[in-house]
Design an enzyme around this catalytic site. Structure first.
Site, PDB file in Angstrom:
ATOM      1  CE  LYS A 159      -9.032   1.844   3.634  1.00 56.09           C
ATOM      2  NZ  LYS A 159      -9.076   3.027   2.756  1.00 56.09           N
TER       3      LYS A 159
ATOM      4  CB  SER B  63      -8.190   5.181   7.198  1.00 57.39           C
ATOM      5  OG  SER B  63      -8.670   5.067   5.885  1.00 57.39           O
TER       6      SER B  63
ATOM      7  NE  ARG C 268      -9.618  10.980   8.508  1.00 58.44           N
ATOM      8  CZ  ARG C 268      -8.756  10.090   8.017  1.00 58.44           C
ATOM      9  NH1 ARG C 268      -9.143   8.854   7.750  1.00 58.44           N
ATOM     10  NH2 ARG C 268      -7.508  10.428   7.776  1.00 58.44           N
TER      11      ARG C 268
ATOM     12  CG  ASP D  60     -11.781   3.738   5.898  1.00 54.87           C
ATOM     13  OD1 ASP D  60     -11.163   4.526   6.623  1.00 54.87           O
ATOM     14  OD2 ASP D  60     -11.611   3.681   4.662  1.00 54.87           O
TER      15      ASP D  60
ATOM     16  CG  HIS E  59      -1.905   1.121   1.211  1.00 57.60           C
ATOM     17  ND1 HIS E  59      -3.143   1.012   0.613  1.00 57.60           N
ATOM     18  CD2 HIS E  59      -1.848   2.387   1.687  1.00 57.60           C
ATOM     19  CE1 HIS E  59      -3.798   2.141   0.733  1.00 57.60           C
ATOM     20  NE2 HIS E  59      -3.032   3.002   1.384  1.00 57.60           N
TER      21      HIS E  59
END
Lengths: 434, 434
Positions: B187, B183, B168, B161, B82
């Protein structure tokens, strides 16, 4: 303008300009700016603060959000007093008619009680028939005719404050000095007053528990008021124990009646006279507090203040007979005496705990939707500095709810601290800031 | 539980317990907790922060808010990568098939581009027919069969989320390290992976512009992952200039095809290999980066990675013919060359400014509702450390919108700094944290 950038700017410690605040306030009122962006902005203000200039700007823009009362055609100085709230604070009910009796115009806009603090409107509404909602025309007329009127916040004056305050209350963003400042002053400015005396309470029963915070709020209010051309002075007064002896709506009205008959408790009257002297000073330039106090005492002694109070109650639909014959008022069904378990002196009569006990007994609100029982409350028979003997009554609890008495009595027991050493009556008027 | 007390607790610097966060998340998802209280709480978190323990707790509770994919019946290690996002970051498109070719299972859940940063889903969707929405069953099947699938966030995985991120994004509370951590990790945990390699970008084109912030985020992610039993390593990589040469969706796919043919730009491939080595390490315990890199280079050289990429594209409905014959893809109508005005060396090719130019040209989004033009973007011909002569092409701008070219060119001009002193190629892989 992009609201996100404005939230970001405030979050990062910047100051919003007048144009930016105007955009925020207008689009929040129109519904374009959603609650969730406003609450994020308010929390950012809570943390980042606002300097005096920005606070003054926001205050002015909040005033613009609604109507402004115009009292300029009424002769004489229009002076208001505003308290940050406490337990047993019935000062307004005595001071407003007293100052009207002294020839000052008192257009007073008050609030309701919440949490442990009482509210002037609730106290007035414990008088059968009393209307705290007048039209702007009625309000104007009554100030012209009698010199005093006491009402609640109208929807048309500073609607921005009403909407923002409700949101702050629901998002833990009430305790912000610049937001408190803008909220208070915008309403006073829109009400068209010529001067304001602030009573800023400090102590365990006050919103500003520490003197340092109270002074900060006082400074913020004074500077913001100056920037908006509203002559203002601030007194910081003690709220460690309840003011006077009664806490609870009708019980406080009874104490007001005593005070207007020149039998008010010392601590309460000291605050009344100190605030009154400042109101006279703003209205007339009189700056001899002793002289001012004498004049006000005379107006109480000769019944002029009481007459004015009764005139006002009558004008606003209240039942004056019950005020003249208070024994006819339905008292709470249950009275319980709280007695001392020991000999000594009272060192503490904790205002916050006593305030909570009043709420438990039915005399206050936990949330804005609660209804208030006018008869519920507490009358203290001993306060800090008093000597007590075992078995003496410390306080009397009044309620219509049997199921809460023992819990309220526990709160009251923990509110009193009695020790073997002699204690002193504390000062009530702590500081004057101009 | 009273949400007001929880906002207050966080506002005053306290930590919320697991029960308190569960209450917040569940009542926000059910609609009982209004947006405006959630946004006030998020802003309070922004200011007050969260310690690692609280971040880990929140992460676990967010996972609980939805379904968890169960990939345990699929043989082999399931490892994801990620990135925190940048300009020209097409690493996932190369790395995911490459690692699948190496025998690792890569269940990759990616995002879309926003502001100046690109998004993996947009890049994949520039391939005609490519579906980034698979059912959980299809996803599972494809990882079992091919070893790799690349999809978007499903509504059923960590719905908390999705809802919180949208809020947000609308309240300037994105830039909070604990909230970013929760967040991302919630996931990944819900996606059922066995290990995670984080690519944390730092530099002017990254969310974390300064190394210090990037390290803080890396530490927060590593500690939170450990507490949730997800083996994780983090690389901090450079995002001062775009990664590789292309920025813009289809233009980046073209560069991916080159990379899979072993003709990828150096800086890009360094990041690919460094991340790949860490994925191998997590999957197999191989901890010789040089050895790992050789193995991965071989998989590129012999076409295995390209084959895997084409298999994946085919499995997800994408047109593989156009990938084999890229000249048939409709290029943007307008190409404009940006040429150097001077002799010297490139000292800066400012990723943020170049990212904005890509958005202007149509290749990115200002808001989540914008559509993206797959053909729009920029191809750099010179990067930091390159020598240039007056008249050399620095970059080619691609767009279908004539009216934005001159503005985009101005941004591009300001993005390049060319000086007479020789400059050096900057490092791309800056730091490994485990």
């Amino acid at each position: 303008m992009n609201p996100l950038r404005l939230i970001e700017k405030k979050r990062d410690g910047g100051s919003l300009s007048a144009a930016e605040w105007r955009f925020i306030i207008q689009s929040y009122l129109s519904g374009q700016l959603p609650h969730y962006q406003m609450s994020a902005l308010l929390m950012a203000v809570y943390f980042s603060g606002m300097d005096y200039e920005e606070t003054a700007t926001l205050t002015g823009i909040m005033v613009e959000s609604g109507e402004r009362l115009d009292l300029r055609d009424i002769a004489g100085a229009k002076i208001d007093k505003h308290s940050t709230g406490g337990v047993g604070d019935k000062v307004s009910l005595i001071l407003a008619p007293l100052m009207a009796a002294a020839g000052i115009r008192v257009p007073m806009i008050s609030g309701r009680g919440l949490a442990h603090t009482g509210g002037t409107l609730d106290k007035l509404e414990s008088i059968p028939g009393f209307r705290t909602r007048l039209t702007p025309k009625e309000f104007h007329q009554q100030i012209n005719d009698i010199g005093v009127a006491m009402i609640g916040q109208s929807d048309r004056i500073v609607p921005a404050d009403k909407k923002i305050y409700a949101l702050r209350d629901a998002t833990s963003t009430v305790a912000s000095i610049p937001l408190i400042t803008a909220s208070i002053l915008s309403k006073k400015i829109a009400a068209g007053v010529d001067g304001l005396v602030m009573d800023i309470k400090t102590g365990c029963g006050a919103f500003m528990a520490r003197m340092e915070q109270a002074e900060k709020l006082a400074q913020s209010i004074l500077r913001t008021a100056v920037a908006n051309a509203l002559p203002t002075v601030a007194l910081i007064t003690a709220m460690d124990q309840p003011l006077g002896n009664a806490a609870g709506n009708w019980l406080e009205v009874l104490e007001v009646l005593q005070a207007l008959q020149n039998r008010g408790p010392d601590d309460l009257m000291k605050v009344v006279y100190a605030l009154g002297a400042q109101m006279l000073h703003l209205a007339e330039g009189v700056s001899q507090p002793q002289q001012a106090q004498k004049r006000l005492q005379t107006l109480i002694r000769d019944g002029a203040a009481m007459d004015k109070f009764l005139q006002m109650v009558a004008a606003q639909g209240g039942d004056t007979r019950i005020l003249r014959d208070a024994g006819k008022y339905p008292m709470a069904k249950f009275q319980q005496h709280l007695r001392s378990h020991q000999n000594g002196w009272v060192h503490e009569a904790h205002a916050l705990k006593i305030g909570y006990a009043v709420v438990l007994l039915g005399g206050g609100r936990r949330t804005m939707n609660d209804t208030v029982d006018p008869a519920a409350g507490i009358v203290l028979q001993k306060k800090i500095g008093d000597q007590v003997e075992k078995g003496d009554i410390l306080a009397v609890l009044h309620t219509n709810r049997t199921n809460v008495i023992s819990e309220a009595a526990r709160w009251m027991r923990s509110a009193f601290r009695i020790g073997p050493e002699q204690s002193e009556k504390p000062r009530t008027v702590l500081k004057l800031l101009t």
